[in-house]
Design an enzyme around this catalytic site. Structure first.
Site, PDB file in Angstrom:
ATOM      1  N   ASP A 204       0.833  -1.198   0.000  1.00  0.00           N
ATOM      2  CA  ASP A 204       0.000   0.000   0.000  1.00  0.00           C
ATOM      3  C   ASP A 204       0.871   1.253   0.000  1.00  0.00           C
ATOM      4  O   ASP A 204       1.935   1.290   0.615  1.00  0.00           O
ATOM      5  CB  ASP A 204      -0.891  -0.031   1.245  1.00  0.00           C
ATOM      6  CG  ASP A 204      -2.036   0.943   1.175  1.00  0.00           C
ATOM      7  OD1 ASP A 204      -2.644   1.060   0.100  1.00  0.00           O
ATOM      8  OD2 ASP A 204      -2.338   1.581   2.193  1.00  0.00           O
ATOM      9  N   GLU A 251       0.865  -0.598  -5.167  1.00  0.00           N
ATOM     10  CA  GLU A 251      -0.310   0.272  -5.154  1.00  0.00           C
ATOM     11  C   GLU A 251       0.153   1.669  -5.549  1.00  0.00           C
ATOM     12  O   GLU A 251       0.761   2.387  -4.765  1.00  0.00           O
ATOM     13  CB  GLU A 251      -0.945   0.262  -3.767  1.00  0.00           C
ATOM     14  CG  GLU A 251      -2.276   1.016  -3.691  1.00  0.00           C
ATOM     15  CD  GLU A 251      -2.100   2.499  -3.430  1.00  0.00           C
ATOM     16  OE1 GLU A 251      -2.346   3.302  -4.378  1.00  0.00           O
ATOM     17  OE2 GLU A 251      -1.717   2.876  -2.325  1.00  0.00           O
ATOM     18  N   ASP A 305     -11.370   0.774  -0.458  1.00  0.00           N
ATOM     19  CA  ASP A 305     -11.663   2.192  -0.221  1.00  0.00           C
ATOM     20  C   ASP A 305     -12.705   2.755  -1.179  1.00  0.00           C
ATOM     21  O   ASP A 305     -13.073   3.933  -1.052  1.00  0.00           O
ATOM     22  CB  ASP A 305     -10.382   3.025  -0.347  1.00  0.00           C
ATOM     23  CG  ASP A 305      -9.462   2.875   0.849  1.00  0.00           C
ATOM     24  OD1 ASP A 305      -9.959   2.584   1.951  1.00  0.00           O
ATOM     25  OD2 ASP A 305      -8.242   3.044   0.683  1.00  0.00           O
TER      26      ASP A 305
END
Length: 407
Positions: A204, A251, A305
């Site tokens: 991430d 990501e 998200d």
């Protein structure tokens, strides 16, 4: 990316009907096999914070006791000692933080996880994990190794089109020179642990390795932050020198600079594209547009998200919906339900790996959204009901998967 053309489903363990490594986890693996899927992607497995966020876990290494199917299973002293020997780099820190049952819980998790992973491998299903770039403030890692973190600054993101105050995450920032002096040992051990558990991992906020947004500690929001140079490829070179090639998804969402793309490509990591971002008429050169996808990417219908496909579609502005409908028509896709049409479009992408959210297979609306960035409460709670993913869903997804050459 060396993986063959394939696809999978994102579903966190806590979203299973029992939320644990029990019967429903095995049933989900069996459902994935019937649906022709090769991957199961999860969110981080660490002990979540008080609001349930797995992205602010109390340990970057330990798994959460709440995932255990049998939290009272006996553990011998010999098993605990053997676990301490194998995981000496981190288990002492966690034991000092979490107390006397900490080691026994990790032994139980190792047993249950290893059994589930064998079951998945026997059915051609591999596992994808998620590595948050930062640790949580006050976590076991932060307390045990304060020398690896900065004083006076915390993590965040700068103001953008979505928020004029930026995002104030509050995570401790790494002291990268201190980590370099220690040959990035902490990060190497973190990734060693990750690949003990998973076949592939998403990192991430990958862009933070090139440059990160540093906000003065105590600031009311992120506007007063500044960009600070990150470690670049040095940390990955150190990890790969000891662990070998890392199967990593970078990501790389948001405003990504040439330096971030260069680091990603030099390391040979696939980046991400999100189908929901691909229908903006004002962004004809955007990487998320279906006609701009390429094989060395991982395509997601949405992430944890984002809204579900149905929730997104039902609130989509007219111009973007028209753009999406035109794209579906161009691809010859005529599914009755828009969410299934979009899943089929995702499967047809040249991106070598396609990940679909379980909520999108079920056609669930915004009530099934996993997270809404910026909201403090009410997140991370969505859960399947028993039998909600049916044989009919599996047959339909398998047909699309085979048609796209991903089965």
């Amino acid at each position: 990316m060396e993986t063959r053309r394939s696809s999978g489903v994102q579903l966190h363990l806590t979203s299973l009907p029992d939320g644990r490594l029990g019967r429903s986890a095995y049933a989900f693996v069996d459902w994935l096999e019937r649906a022709g899927q090769s991957w199961w992607q999860m969110l981080p497995l660490g002990p979540p914070d008080g609001r349930g966020s797995p992205y602010k876990a109390r340990s970057a290494f330990a798994a959460w006791r709440g995932l255990l199917a049998d939290p009272a299973a006996p553990v011998s002293a010999e098993e605990a000692d053997a676990f301490r020997d194998r995981h000496a780099a981190w288990i002492g820190d966690w034991e000092a933080y979490a107390g006397r049952r900490a080691v026994a819980d990790q032994v139980r998790f190792e047993r249950e996880w290893s059994a589930l992973r064998r079951h998945a491998a026997d059915r051609g299903v591999r596992l994808i994990g998620d590595v948050p770039i930062y640790v949580a403030p006050g976590s076991a890692d932060h307390r045990a190794h304060p020398e690896l973190f900065q004083d006076g600054a915390v993590a965040g993101a700068p103001p953008d089109l979505f928020t004029d105050k930026g995002q104030l995450w509050g995570n401790p920032l790494y002291d990268w020179p201190a980590l370099r002096r220690r040959r990035y040992r902490w990060w190497t051990e973190r990734m060693r642990r990750t690949f003990e558990l998973f076949d592939m991992a998403r990192i991430d906020h990958f862009r933070g390795f090139t440059a990160y947004w540093s906000v003065p500690e105590g600031a009311p929001d992120a506007r007063g932050g500044r960009w600070v140079r990150g470690p670049g490829r040095a940390v990955f070179d150190a990890m790969q020198a000891e662990l070998g090639k890392l199967e990593v998804i970078a990501e790389d969402l948001g405003v990504i600079t040439p330096a971030v793309r260069r680091l990603r490509d030099e390391l040979g990591f696939p980046g991400m594209v999100v189908l929901q971002f691909g229908f903006d008429p004002s962004d004809p050169r955007g990487p998320h547009r279906p006609d701009h996808h390429h094989p060395d990417q991982v395509l997601y219908t949405g992430t944890h998200d984002n809204d579900t496909l149905r929730g997104w579609w039902e609130t989509l502005p007219g111009e973007r919906r028209a753009h999406a409908l035109a794209e579906l028509a161009r691809a010859g896709i005529t599914e009755k339900e828009p969410w299934w049409a979009l899943v089929r479009l995702a499967m047809s992408s040249p991106a070598r790996l396609c990940i679909v959210q379980a909520q999108d297979i079920l056609g669930l609306g915004s009530e099934a959204r996993m997270n809404f960035p910026g909201r403090a409460t009410g997140q991370w709670r969505w859960r399947l009901t028993p039998g909600q993913l049916t044989a009919r869903h599996a047959r339909r997804l398998r047909a699309m998967t085979e048609e796209a050459g991903r089965a």
